[in-house]
Structures are given as structure tokens and as C-alpha cells.
Design a protein around this motif. Structure first.
Motif, short mmCIF file in Angstrom:
data_model
loop_
_atom_site.label_atom_id
_atom_site.label_comp_id
_atom_site.label_asym_id
_atom_site.label_seq_id
_atom_site.Cartn_x
_atom_site.Cartn_y
_atom_site.Cartn_z
N UNK A 247 26.22 11.73 -8.57
CA UNK A 247 26.42 11.93 -9.99
C UNK A 247 27.12 10.78 -10.69
N UNK A 248 27.00 9.57 -10.16
CA UNK A 248 27.68 8.39 -10.73
C UNK A 248 26.87 7.83 -11.90
N UNK A 249 27.12 8.34 -13.07
CA UNK A 249 26.38 7.93 -14.26
C UNK A 249 26.70 6.48 -14.65
N UNK A 250 27.97 6.08 -14.54
CA UNK A 250 28.37 4.74 -14.96
C UNK A 250 27.67 3.66 -14.14
N UNK A 251 27.47 3.94 -12.84
CA UNK A 251 26.86 2.94 -11.96
C UNK A 251 25.41 2.70 -12.36
N UNK A 252 24.72 3.75 -12.79
CA UNK A 252 23.34 3.60 -13.20
C UNK A 252 23.23 2.73 -14.45
N UNK A 253 24.15 2.93 -15.38
CA UNK A 253 24.15 2.12 -16.61
C UNK A 253 24.51 0.66 -16.30
N UNK A 254 25.51 0.47 -15.42
CA UNK A 254 25.91 -0.88 -15.02
C UNK A 254 24.75 -1.61 -14.32
N UNK A 255 24.09 -0.90 -13.40
CA UNK A 255 22.97 -1.50 -12.67
C UNK A 255 21.84 -1.86 -13.62
N UNK A 256 21.67 -1.06 -14.67
CA UNK A 256 20.65 -1.39 -15.66
C UNK A 256 20.95 -2.71 -16.34
N UNK A 257 22.21 -2.96 -16.66
CA UNK A 257 22.59 -4.23 -17.28
C UNK A 257 22.38 -5.41 -16.36
N UNK A 258 22.76 -5.25 -15.08
CA UNK A 258 22.55 -6.33 -14.09
C UNK A 258 21.06 -6.62 -13.92
N UNK A 259 20.27 -5.57 -13.85
CA UNK A 259 18.84 -5.75 -13.71
C UNK A 259 18.25 -6.47 -14.91
N UNK A 260 18.76 -6.20 -16.09
CA UNK A 260 18.26 -6.89 -17.27
C UNK A 260 18.42 -8.40 -17.17
N UNK A 261 19.58 -8.82 -16.65
CA UNK A 261 19.84 -10.26 -16.48
C UNK A 261 18.91 -10.85 -15.43
N UNK A 262 18.82 -10.19 -14.27
CA UNK A 262 18.02 -10.75 -13.17
C UNK A 262 16.53 -10.72 -13.48
N UNK A 263 16.07 -9.67 -14.15
CA UNK A 263 14.65 -9.56 -14.46
C UNK A 263 14.19 -10.68 -15.39
N UNK A 264 15.04 -11.07 -16.34
CA UNK A 264 14.69 -12.16 -17.24
C UNK A 264 14.45 -13.45 -16.46
N UNK A 265 15.27 -13.68 -15.45
CA UNK A 265 15.11 -14.87 -14.62
C UNK A 265 13.81 -14.81 -13.82
N UNK A 266 13.56 -13.66 -13.21
CA UNK A 266 12.34 -13.52 -12.40
C UNK A 266 11.09 -13.75 -13.23
N UNK A 267 11.03 -13.16 -14.41
CA UNK A 267 9.81 -13.25 -15.20
C UNK A 267 9.61 -14.64 -15.80
N UNK A 268 10.68 -15.36 -16.08
CA UNK A 268 10.52 -16.73 -16.57
C UNK A 268 9.91 -17.61 -15.49
N UNK A 269 10.40 -17.47 -14.25
CA UNK A 269 9.84 -18.24 -13.14
C UNK A 269 8.39 -17.84 -12.89
N UNK A 270 8.13 -16.54 -12.94
CA UNK A 270 6.76 -16.07 -12.73
C UNK A 270 5.80 -16.63 -13.78
N UNK A 271 6.21 -16.59 -15.03
CA UNK A 271 5.34 -17.07 -16.10
C UNK A 271 5.05 -18.55 -15.99
N UNK A 272 6.07 -19.34 -15.63
CA UNK A 272 5.87 -20.77 -15.49
C UNK A 272 4.86 -21.08 -14.40
N UNK A 273 4.96 -20.37 -13.27
CA UNK A 273 4.03 -20.60 -12.16
C UNK A 273 2.62 -20.15 -12.51
N UNK A 274 2.51 -18.95 -13.04
CA UNK A 274 1.18 -18.37 -13.29
C UNK A 274 0.41 -19.10 -14.38
#
Length: 467
Positions: free
Chosen positions: A101-128
Motif C-alpha cells: 500500500x505504498x502510494x508515495x513510492x508509486x508517485x516517486x517512481x513515476x517521476x523517476x521514470x519520466x526522467x529516464x524515459x525522456x533519455x531513452x526515447x531521445x537516443x532511440x529517435x536519433x538512431x532510428x
């Protein structure tokens, strides 16, 4: 001698690298999407899921503005590896919420994922978008998107196989989360297989244009150019609308269907995305009979027809219900039959829409640094739209209003995209330097832009056609 000179020639081709990036995204983004498509991330708490996704896409939007520059400084392999880490953390947070029932962790992980996903997709777009020849950019999208969405498809099949045994499951099981987590960690490890940009050799013998490592000052200057590029500004409505509808589709999936049926819908979505990407990538955007601008307009027409048809059917269904609590529909119920087809074509249309956006950006430039910045800006606006849509859904906005907002934005964006397509030239080779691998081996100088004559371009086009 660089280590990659000892590698097989097929491994150094653009399509091989696109496939490898697809495998990474298959195991990370694909698994994340499979869980998201189960409705509320499988948690059954739509409000919490909307808040977490709102934070995720908000951070994604902010980081996307600079993620292209980060990719240009660090390089695509390192950027891709860092970007893949947030997905496993997010899945772990979903499991923790379900068990602790750790609600705060889910929200925190969402923020971390937002940062990392932006990096992944920029690299992906440049390659593709920068590695393939101009004639192969639609195919590259089709191959990448099919592999990536196959992750969503397989993940959904896993969820369906596990959840269907009870037939009454409301929440996603721990075994499902564990399976997703293991696959995601394998995706992170797979990034070591990505080669440096300088190692890539196209089928016509040319190398991908590689500049010296960028700097913070250069990236800030270049970002300002992106923000003032009229073509990119015309595409901003398309960028903003491109993921806006996910909140609506996921919310309806969680509200209207039970657990096993949500898993089945997610499976159909993955299948629709695969089919849509391959059709538009191979047969529309890279059709061999037409010039590049004509192919762009054919793609625009294809996307327009699909968008109007699919969302008209969605509207006809949506007017029949609202947010009033109701008994959830199972896939064996007669009320479900046509809904499965709708979820298939939701993502068929999504793949076509995304393909057109990527193809247009790839037609503007072949430079990997420029395309990384374009992708970062694209993902920033896309995520801003997603954050807004999840925020809209978190306030229990009527489903009909969410549908109309998503659909109208898509319809408005298409004519503006048509203006950009009209400005596209049949080739960008006349404006960019071309370096052949043989020139590097013999020490010959790189041809200058001024020496690129129309006959040179025609010769290159003929070489592409022969390839």
C-alpha cells in the motif's frame, strides 16, 4: 583499429542497430505499456494511477526539452542504458503498492521514470531516424515499432495467461509483476550491444554523419533553433496530441472491463500496433513508386482516414455509457464482441499516427544530433499532453469530454502536418555532407556541401534504388 572494424558487416548496418534498440524497448517500454494497458497499471486505483502518470509525464515533458542535448553529449548507448533503468523501478513500485500500500513510492517512481524515459526515447529517435538511408526510414520505424510493441503483446499474453486462470481477478497478480520486472532488467543489459554511431555503415557505403562530442553551450544554442524552426512549430499540435488519448483509453478499459478482459484488450492493442506500423512503414511511407513528398501525403491521407473511422466508432460506443458504476464486462459476454476490434484499431491508428510524425522529422534532416533534439522536443510535448490528459481523467471528467478532446486535437494537427510535408524536399543529400567508408580507409577528404551537384544526388538516388 577500432573494435567495431572486426565485427561482421551485417552487425554494423542501420537496420541491425534499429533491431537492437527495438529489443531494448521491447523489454522495457513494451512491458510498461502492457501493464498500463491493463487499466490503472493493474492496481484498480484509477485515481492513484492518474496521479502517478501525471507526475511521470510531467517529468518526461521537462526532461524531454534537454534529453536530446544529453544524448548528444553522452552518446546514444550510455543514454539508452540510463534511460532504461526507470521502467524496472516503476514496475517494482506497482508491486509494492499492491502488497504494502505504498502510494508515495508509486508517485516517486513515476517521476523517476519520466526522467529516464525522456533519455531513452531521445537516443532511440536519433538512431532510428538518422542511421537508415532516406528511402528506408519508414521501414526502420515499422521494424522498430513492431519489435517494441511485440513486447507489449507478449507482456499482455503473459498477463492474460496468468490472470485468466481465476476468471474473476480484479488486480494484477504478483507473478505478473515479477515476470515483467525480470524482462525489463534483461532489456537494460541489452543496451551493451548498441554500437557507436561512427561504426555504422549504410548499404550504399556511406557513414552516418558524426560530429565531435557536443557541449552544453552548443546544445543550448541548438535547442533555441529547434524552438524557432517553423516546421517544428507547425508540428507541435501533432506532438501534443500523439499520446493524449492513452489516459482515456486506459480509464475506459479499467472502468468497463474485468481483469482478464483488460489483459485481452492489451493483447489486441499490441497486435494492432504491430500490424499498423508494418503497413504504413513498408507500404505507404516507403513505397517505391512515388517521390518522398508524395509518400508523405499518402501517409497523411492514410492516417486521416484511420483516425476518422476509428474514433467515429469509439464515439458511437461512448455515448451509450458514462462514469456511473456498472457491472464489468467479461470477454465472453455478448456486450464485448465489437469492443475487442475497437481496441485493436485504437493502436493500429496510434502506430500510423506516430509513424507519420517520426517520418516527417526524419525527412527534415539526416543529422543524428539534430534528430535527437527533435525527438526530445517531440517527446516533451507528447508527455505534456499525456500529463494533461491524466490530470483531466483524475478529476473524473466525463468520458465523452475526454474522447472529444483527444479526437479534435488529432484532427486539427493533421492539416498542419500537411503544410510541413509540402515543404519537404525529395532529398536532404544536397544540403548535407556525405562520407563514404572507403574515403575513411583511403584518407580522402570529405566532400563539401558545395560540391554536391544535382548529378551527384541523382547518382546517390540511383544507388539507393539499386540497393
Amino acid at each position: 583499429m577500432p573494435f567495431y572494424d572486426r565485427l561482421p558487416s551485417w552487425y554494423r548496418t542501420p537496420m541491425a542497430q534499429v533491431v537492437l534498440v527495438g529489443i531494448t524497448c521491447f523489454a522495457t517500454v513494451g512491458m510498461f505499456q502492457a501493464v498500463s494497458n491493463l487499466g490503472a497499471g493493474g492496481t484498480q486505483d484509477t485515481s492513484l494511477s492518474d496521479i502517478s502518470n501525471g507526475v511521470l509525464y510531467g517529468m518526461f515533458a521537462i526532461t524531454g526539452l534537454v534529453s536530446g542535448g544529453i544524448n548528444n553529449i553522452l552518446g546514444p548507448r550510455i543514454t539508452l542504458a540510463i534511460g532504461s533503468l526507470g521502467y524496472a523501478l516503476y514496475i517494482g513500485s506497482l508491486w509494492c503498492f499492491q502488497t504494502q500500500g505504498t502510494r508515495w513510492f508509486l508517485i516517486f517512481a513515476g517521476g523517476v521514470l519520466g526522467v529516464s524515459a525522456a533519455l531513452l526515447w531521445s537516443a532511440q529517435g536519433a538512431i532510428m531516424m538518422s542511421y537508415p538511408l532516406e528511402k528506408d526510414k519508414g521501414k526502420a520505424f515499422g521494424v522498430f515499432w513492431a519489435i517494441f510493441q511485440f513486447g507489449s503483446f507478449i507482456g499482455s499474453v503473459i498477463a492474460l495467461a496468468i490472470n485468466i486462470r481465476s476468471g474473476q481477478l480484479s488486480e494484477v497478480s504478483t507473478a505478473t509483476y515479477l515476470a515483467f520486472l525480470i524482462i525489463m532488467l534483461c532489456g537494460t543489459v541489452s543496451t551493451v550491444l548498441i554500437l557507436p554511431t561512427a561504426a555504422i555503415v549504410r548499404s550504399d557505403g556511406t557513414l552516418v554523419k558524426v560530429e565531435a562530442a557536443s557541449s552544453v553551450r552548443e546544445e543550448l544554442r541548438s535547442f533555441a533553433k529547434v524552438m524557432t524552426d517553423k516546421r517544428i512549430l507547425l508540428l507541435t499540435p501533432m506532438f501534443f496530441a500523439s499520446n493524449y488519448f492513452y489516459a482515456y483509453q486506459g480509464a475506459v478499459n479499467a472502468f468497463y472491463f474485468d481483469g482478464p478482459t483488460r489483459a485481452l484488450n492489451a493483447t489486441l492493442e499490441g497486435a494492432g500496433a504491430i500490424v499498423g506500423a508494418l503497413i504504413i512503414g513498408f507500404f505507404v511511407l516507403d513505397g517505391t513508386r512515388f517521390r518522398r513528398r508524395t509518400r508523405g501525403f499518402l501517409g497523411l491521407g492514410f492516417v486521416s482516414v484511420v483516425t476518422i473511422t476509428v474514433w467515429s466508432c469509439a464515439l458511437a460506443w461512448q455515448v451509450k455509457f458514462d462514469r456511473t458504476p456498472r457491472t464489468k464486462v467479461h470477454y465472453t459476454d455478448s456486450a464485448y464482441h465489437t469492443k475487442g476490434a475497437l481496441y485493436f484499431f485504437y493502436y493500429f491508428g496510434d502506430a500510423a499516427y506516430q509513424a507519420l510524425a517520426y517520418w516527417i522529422m526524419g525527412a527534415i534532416s539526416n543529422d543524428p544530433f539534430t534528430l535527437a533534439r527533435f525527438t526530445g522536443f517531440y517527446k516533451a510535448l507528447q508527455s505534456a499532453g499525456s500529463a494533461g490528459s491524466f490530470g483531466m481523467d483524475a478529476t473524473s471528467t466525463p468520458f465523452l469530454n475526454e474522447l472529444l478532446a483527444s479526437w479534435i486535437m488529432m484532427l486539427v494537427s493533421l492539416p498542419l502536418a500537411g503544410i510541413v510535408i509540402w515543404s519537404i524536399k525529395d532529398t536532404s543529400y544536397t544540403e548535407e555532407k556525405t562520407l563514404y567508408v572507403q574515403d575513411v580507409k583511403t584518407g580522402q577528404p570529405t566532400p563539401s556541401v558545395d560540391n554536391d551537384t544535382s548529378s551527384d544526388v541523382k547518382e546517390k538516388e540511383d544507388m539507393e534504388a539499386a540497393a
